[in-house]
Scaffold this motif. Structure first.
Motif, PDB file in Angstrom:
ATOM      1  N   VAL A   7      45.073 -17.811   0.160  1.00  0.00           N
ATOM      2  CA  VAL A   7      45.871 -18.324   1.237  1.00  0.00           C
ATOM      3  C   VAL A   7      45.865 -19.440   1.569  1.00  0.00           C
ATOM      4  O   VAL A   7      45.070 -20.257   1.889  1.00  0.00           O
ATOM      5  N   TYR A   8      47.394 -19.676   2.503  1.00  0.00           N
ATOM      6  CA  TYR A   8      47.954 -20.999   2.707  1.00  0.00           C
ATOM      7  C   TYR A   8      48.014 -21.056   4.435  1.00  0.00           C
ATOM      8  O   TYR A   8      48.289 -19.676   4.819  1.00  0.00           O
ATOM      9  N   ALA A   9      48.619 -22.179   4.930  1.00  0.00           N
ATOM     10  CA  ALA A   9      48.936 -22.430   5.915  1.00  0.00           C
ATOM     11  C   ALA A   9      49.654 -23.310   6.326  1.00  0.00           C
ATOM     12  O   ALA A   9      49.521 -24.543   5.365  1.00  0.00           O
ATOM     13  N   GLY A  20      49.297 -16.614   4.824  1.00  0.00           N
ATOM     14  CA  GLY A  20      49.545 -15.879   4.174  1.00  0.00           C
ATOM     15  C   GLY A  20      49.529 -16.744   2.704  1.00  0.00           C
ATOM     16  O   GLY A  20      49.722 -17.844   2.032  1.00  0.00           O
ATOM     17  N   THR A  21      49.884 -15.521   1.378  1.00  0.00           N
ATOM     18  CA  THR A  21      49.799 -15.730   0.004  1.00  0.00           C
ATOM     19  C   THR A  21      51.337 -16.984   0.176  1.00  0.00           C
ATOM     20  O   THR A  21      52.199 -17.237   1.168  1.00  0.00           O
ATOM     21  N   ILE A  22      51.119 -17.797  -0.810  1.00  0.00           N
ATOM     22  CA  ILE A  22      52.510 -18.025  -0.747  1.00  0.00           C
ATOM     23  C   ILE A  22      54.054 -17.293  -0.886  1.00  0.00           C
ATOM     24  O   ILE A  22      54.959 -18.046  -0.520  1.00  0.00           O
ATOM     25  N   LEU A  37      54.843 -23.965  -3.733  1.00  0.00           N
ATOM     26  CA  LEU A  37      54.027 -24.742  -4.632  1.00  0.00           C
ATOM     27  C   LEU A  37      53.554 -26.102  -4.952  1.00  0.00           C
ATOM     28  O   LEU A  37      52.650 -26.358  -5.160  1.00  0.00           O
ATOM     29  N   PHE A  38      54.675 -26.738  -5.182  1.00  0.00           N
ATOM     30  CA  PHE A  38      54.267 -27.994  -5.120  1.00  0.00           C
ATOM     31  C   PHE A  38      54.403 -28.645  -3.572  1.00  0.00           C
ATOM     32  O   PHE A  38      53.495 -29.499  -4.022  1.00  0.00           O
ATOM     33  N   MET A  39      54.406 -28.124  -2.618  1.00  0.00           N
ATOM     34  CA  MET A  39      53.306 -28.903  -1.391  1.00  0.00           C
ATOM     35  C   MET A  39      51.764 -28.874  -1.363  1.00  0.00           C
ATOM     36  O   MET A  39      51.139 -28.575  -0.720  1.00  0.00           O
ATOM     37  N   THR A  40      51.279 -27.338  -2.586  1.00  0.00           N
ATOM     38  CA  THR A  40      49.801 -26.974  -2.780  1.00  0.00           C
ATOM     39  C   THR A  40      49.713 -28.443  -3.812  1.00  0.00           C
ATOM     40  O   THR A  40      48.223 -29.233  -3.859  1.00  0.00           O
ATOM     41  N   GLU A  59      45.184 -25.141   2.473  1.00  0.00           N
ATOM     42  CA  GLU A  59      44.641 -23.898   1.525  1.00  0.00           C
ATOM     43  C   GLU A  59      43.419 -23.648   2.713  1.00  0.00           C
ATOM     44  O   GLU A  59      42.761 -24.190   3.561  1.00  0.00           O
ATOM     45  N   LEU A  60      43.511 -22.303   2.820  1.00  0.00           N
ATOM     46  CA  LEU A  60      42.537 -21.703   3.771  1.00  0.00           C
ATOM     47  C   LEU A  60      41.390 -21.065   2.751  1.00  0.00           C
ATOM     48  O   LEU A  60      41.943 -19.804   2.249  1.00  0.00           O
ATOM     49  N   GLU A  61      39.866 -20.774   3.406  1.00  0.00           N
ATOM     50  CA  GLU A  61      39.596 -20.163   2.552  1.00  0.00           C
ATOM     51  C   GLU A  61      38.807 -18.764   3.583  1.00  0.00           C
ATOM     52  O   GLU A  61      38.882 -18.731   4.363  1.00  0.00           O
TER      53      GLU A  61
END
Length: 61
Positions: A7-9, A20-22, A37-40, A59-61
């Motif tokens: 899960v990302y913001a 949410g997810t990608i 994905l590249f931004m991660t 990334e959110l935990e």
């Protein structure tokens, strides 16, 4: 866990655009999955400079 399930913001500067997810962020924003994905990746964070209008993924935990 793969990056697609984490899960990302997505932020533009300090403003939250989506979380949410990608795949969920892709559906809400229309940004390409490959771009998100590249931004991660660490290399993306090195390339961008801090600014008010920069897109960042956290990334959110």
């Amino acid at each position: 866990m793969s990056k697609m399930r984490k899960v990302y913001a997505l932020y533009k500067g300090e403003n939250l655009i989506a979380d949410g997810t990608i795949q969920e962020i892709h559906e809400r924003t229309g940004k390409k999955v490959d771009t998100l994905l590249f931004m991660t990746c660490p290399v993306y964070k090195k390339r961008i400079k801090s600014g008010k209008n920069r897109l960042t993924m956290t990334e959110l935990e």
